[in-house]
Design a protein around this motif. Structure first.
Motif, PDB file in Angstrom:
ATOM      1  N   ASN A   1      -3.289  19.584  -5.005  1.00 47.01           N
ATOM      2  CA  ASN A   1      -4.236  20.460  -4.320  1.00 47.01           C
ATOM      3  C   ASN A   1      -5.470  19.658  -3.943  1.00 47.01           C
ATOM      4  O   ASN A   1      -5.724  18.594  -4.512  1.00 47.01           O
ATOM      5  N   LYS A   2      -6.220  20.167  -3.001  1.00 46.40           N
ATOM      6  CA  LYS A   2      -7.487  19.531  -2.682  1.00 46.40           C
ATOM      7  C   LYS A   2      -8.420  19.646  -3.877  1.00 46.40           C
ATOM      8  O   LYS A   2      -8.520  20.712  -4.491  1.00 46.40           O
ATOM      9  N   ILE A   3      -9.065  18.537  -4.222  1.00 41.26           N
ATOM     10  CA  ILE A   3     -10.026  18.551  -5.321  1.00 41.26           C
ATOM     11  C   ILE A   3     -11.287  17.812  -4.886  1.00 41.26           C
ATOM     12  O   ILE A   3     -11.281  17.083  -3.895  1.00 41.26           O
ATOM     13  N   SER A   4     -12.340  17.969  -5.635  1.00 38.43           N
ATOM     14  CA  SER A   4     -13.579  17.284  -5.295  1.00 38.43           C
ATOM     15  C   SER A   4     -13.446  15.801  -5.637  1.00 38.43           C
ATOM     16  O   SER A   4     -12.706  15.422  -6.543  1.00 38.43           O
ATOM     17  N   ILE A   5     -14.168  14.979  -4.928  1.00 41.88           N
ATOM     18  CA  ILE A   5     -14.148  13.544  -5.210  1.00 41.88           C
ATOM     19  C   ILE A   5     -14.697  13.288  -6.610  1.00 41.88           C
ATOM     20  O   ILE A   5     -14.226  12.370  -7.317  1.00 41.88           O
ATOM     21  N   LYS A   6     -15.639  14.099  -7.062  1.00 41.28           N
ATOM     22  CA  LYS A   6     -16.184  13.932  -8.413  1.00 41.28           C
ATOM     23  C   LYS A   6     -15.105  14.152  -9.464  1.00 41.28           C
ATOM     24  O   LYS A   6     -15.035  13.426 -10.463  1.00 41.28           O
ATOM     25  N   LYS A   7     -14.255  15.136  -9.253  1.00 43.30           N
ATOM     26  CA  LYS A   7     -13.170  15.422 -10.197  1.00 43.30           C
ATOM     27  C   LYS A   7     -12.149  14.288 -10.209  1.00 43.30           C
ATOM     28  O   LYS A   7     -11.624  13.915 -11.266  1.00 43.30           O
TER      29      LYS A   7
ATOM     30  N   VAL B   1      -6.618   8.709   5.773  1.00 43.55           N
ATOM     31  CA  VAL B   1      -6.634   9.153   4.387  1.00 43.55           C
ATOM     32  C   VAL B   1      -8.060   9.502   3.987  1.00 43.55           C
ATOM     33  O   VAL B   1      -9.028   9.056   4.617  1.00 43.55           O
ATOM     34  N   ASP B   2      -8.192  10.298   2.942  1.00 43.09           N
ATOM     35  CA  ASP B   2      -9.516  10.657   2.439  1.00 43.09           C
ATOM     36  C   ASP B   2     -10.066   9.589   1.501  1.00 43.09           C
ATOM     37  O   ASP B   2     -11.287   9.410   1.414  1.00 43.09           O
TER      38      ASP B   2
ATOM     39  N   LYS C   1     -14.140  17.233  -0.498  1.00 43.50           N
ATOM     40  CA  LYS C   1     -12.818  17.594  -1.028  1.00 43.50           C
ATOM     41  C   LYS C   1     -11.796  16.590  -0.504  1.00 43.50           C
ATOM     42  O   LYS C   1     -11.807  16.244   0.684  1.00 43.50           O
ATOM     43  N   ILE C   2     -10.918  16.119  -1.388  1.00 44.08           N
ATOM     44  CA  ILE C   2      -9.952  15.090  -0.990  1.00 44.08           C
ATOM     45  C   ILE C   2      -8.527  15.573  -1.237  1.00 44.08           C
ATOM     46  O   ILE C   2      -8.271  16.410  -2.103  1.00 44.08           O
ATOM     47  N   TYR C   3      -7.589  14.992  -0.468  1.00 41.74           N
ATOM     48  CA  TYR C   3      -6.189  15.413  -0.562  1.00 41.74           C
ATOM     49  C   TYR C   3      -5.227  14.246  -0.340  1.00 41.74           C
ATOM     50  O   TYR C   3      -4.308  14.017  -1.118  1.00 41.74           O
ATOM     51  N   LYS C   4      -5.463  13.466   0.733  1.00 40.94           N
ATOM     52  CA  LYS C   4      -4.570  12.361   1.077  1.00 40.94           C
ATOM     53  C   LYS C   4      -5.147  11.047   0.533  1.00 40.94           C
ATOM     54  O   LYS C   4      -6.286  10.698   0.815  1.00 40.94           O
ATOM     55  N   ILE C   5      -4.327  10.334  -0.235  1.00 41.82           N
ATOM     56  CA  ILE C   5      -4.767   9.126  -0.938  1.00 41.82           C
ATOM     57  C   ILE C   5      -3.907   7.936  -0.539  1.00 41.82           C
ATOM     58  O   ILE C   5      -2.685   8.053  -0.418  1.00 41.82           O
ATOM     59  N   ALA C   6      -4.525   6.780  -0.339  1.00 38.95           N
ATOM     60  CA  ALA C   6      -3.801   5.506  -0.224  1.00 38.95           C
ATOM     61  C   ALA C   6      -4.285   4.618  -1.363  1.00 38.95           C
ATOM     62  O   ALA C   6      -5.451   4.681  -1.749  1.00 38.95           O
ATOM     63  N   TRP C   7      -3.396   3.782  -1.892  1.00 36.98           N
ATOM     64  CA  TRP C   7      -3.810   2.936  -3.015  1.00 36.98           C
ATOM     65  C   TRP C   7      -2.995   1.651  -3.067  1.00 36.98           C
ATOM     66  O   TRP C   7      -1.872   1.568  -2.584  1.00 36.98           O
ATOM     67  N   CYS C   8      -3.623   0.643  -3.646  1.00 36.56           N
ATOM     68  CA  CYS C   8      -3.004  -0.672  -3.808  1.00 36.56           C
ATOM     69  C   CYS C   8      -3.586  -1.287  -5.071  1.00 36.56           C
ATOM     70  O   CYS C   8      -4.794  -1.488  -5.163  1.00 36.56           O
ATOM     71  N   SER C   9      -2.740  -1.574  -6.042  1.00 35.07           N
ATOM     72  CA  SER C   9      -3.228  -2.156  -7.295  1.00 35.07           C
ATOM     73  C   SER C   9      -3.788  -3.549  -7.052  1.00 35.07           C
ATOM     74  O   SER C   9      -3.422  -4.234  -6.099  1.00 35.07           O
ATOM     75  N   GLY C  10      -4.699  -3.977  -7.949  1.00 32.57           N
ATOM     76  CA  GLY C  10      -5.226  -5.342  -7.880  1.00 32.57           C
ATOM     77  C   GLY C  10      -6.210  -5.567  -6.758  1.00 32.57           C
ATOM     78  O   GLY C  10      -7.074  -4.736  -6.467  1.00 32.57           O
TER      79      GLY C  10
ATOM     80  N   ILE D   1       0.834  -1.198   0.000  1.00 34.81           N
ATOM     81  CA  ILE D   1       0.000   0.000   0.000  1.00 34.81           C
ATOM     82  C   ILE D   1       0.871   1.252   0.000  1.00 34.81           C
ATOM     83  O   ILE D   1       1.690   1.457   0.895  1.00 34.81           O
ATOM     84  N   PHE D   2       0.680   2.091  -1.009  1.00 30.12           N
ATOM     85  CA  PHE D   2       1.362   3.383  -1.084  1.00 30.12           C
ATOM     86  C   PHE D   2       0.417   4.470  -0.571  1.00 30.12           C
ATOM     87  O   PHE D   2      -0.801   4.309  -0.600  1.00 30.12           O
ATOM     88  N   TYR D   3       0.988   5.588  -0.126  1.00 37.19           N
ATOM     89  CA  TYR D   3       0.137   6.728   0.200  1.00 37.19           C
ATOM     90  C   TYR D   3       0.837   8.017  -0.228  1.00 37.19           C
ATOM     91  O   TYR D   3       2.061   8.061  -0.398  1.00 37.19           O
TER      92      TYR D   3
END
Length: 248
Positions: free
Chosen positions: A136-142, A188-189, A165-174, A129-131
């Motif tokens: 910049n903060k953007i809308s979740i729709k964007k 995280v947001d 509005k979101i800014y901090k992201i965590a992600w994991c492929s697959g 998991i990366f974070y």
């Protein structure tokens, strides 16, 4: 280039020497001709990819999802026999790198996602998991629209009362949905991954976090795409990434 040399240079590039416990063997899975010039790359081994490789007279195929998975039957019959027979009768080498192609910090699926989604990587929550942060903060729709445009897939999304509005992201492929509970501790947001499980809906809503499932296949195209470009540029090999459609 010799087939065993190709295996060594990719192992070195992906740091496939860290004693990673994986679900399949990484590297050369089925040996073919000794010398390699023409390489086909794809996400998952399948008969359609094999047929294209034969048509294009490939010397090797490199995939993220190859053969010989743990808990898989060791019997070779039916579609599995046909696939392996296609490789053997045409003397095509089959290589597969699974977890090393997910977690590598230079050429990997998660690195690719950060690049196309404009996420500034800050570190890892665990090896998978990366974070990081958006510029910049953007809308979740964007952000959802960006995922749709970059991955050519409409993502599944939920997160009742999560920030607009979101800014901090965590992600994991697959298949990273099992990590949602761990991600909650890092405030995280958004947690972005490829797949989802039934329980994710309630956990995300109760903890006011956006959960996005963009698809296992599309979140794991990036590693082989980057590997294809690297092999072509550094070693002048003929490489061709073939994207076999998969809606999962």
């Amino acid at each position: 280039m010799k087939n065993i040399i190709l295996e060594k240079i990719i192992n070195n590039k992906l740091q496939n020497n860290l004693n990673i416990k994986d679900y399949i063997p990484n590297g050369l899975q089925i040996e073919g001709k000794k010398y390699i010039k023409n390489i086909i790359l794809g996400v998952s081994i399948c008969q359609q990819l094999l047929n294209i490789a034969v048509k294009l007279k490939a010397d090797a195929i490199i995939v993220h999802h190859g053969f010989f998975w743990k808990n898989e039957s060791s019997v070779i019959k039916g579609f599995k026999k046909k696939r392996i027979y296609t490789l053997l009768i045409n003397n095509i080498n089959l290589y597969s790198w699974h977890i090393p192609l997910d977690i590598n910090e230079k050429i990997g699926n998660n690195i690719y996602l950060a690049k196309i989604l404009d996420i500034n990587i800050q570190g890892k929550i665990n090896p998978f998991i990366f974070y990081g942060y958006l510029k910049n903060k953007i809308s979740i729709k964007k952000f959802l629209l960006k995922i749709k445009n970059k991955l050519n897939r409409i993502p599944l999304h939920f997160g009742k009362n999560a920030p607009k509005k979101i800014y901090k992201i965590a992600w994991c492929s697959g298949a990273g949905q099992k990590f949602l509970g761990k991600v909650l501790h890092y405030k995280v947001d958004v947690f972005l991954t490829g797949e989802m499980s039934e329980m994710n809906f309630h956990i995300a809503n109760e903890n006011k976090i956006h959960f996005i499932s963009a698809g296992h296949h599309v979140t794991e195209r990036g590693g082989v795409i980057m590997l294809s470009k690297w092999l072509k540029k550094k070693f002048k090999l003929k490489t061709n990434f073939i994207d076999i459609y998969n809606p999962i």
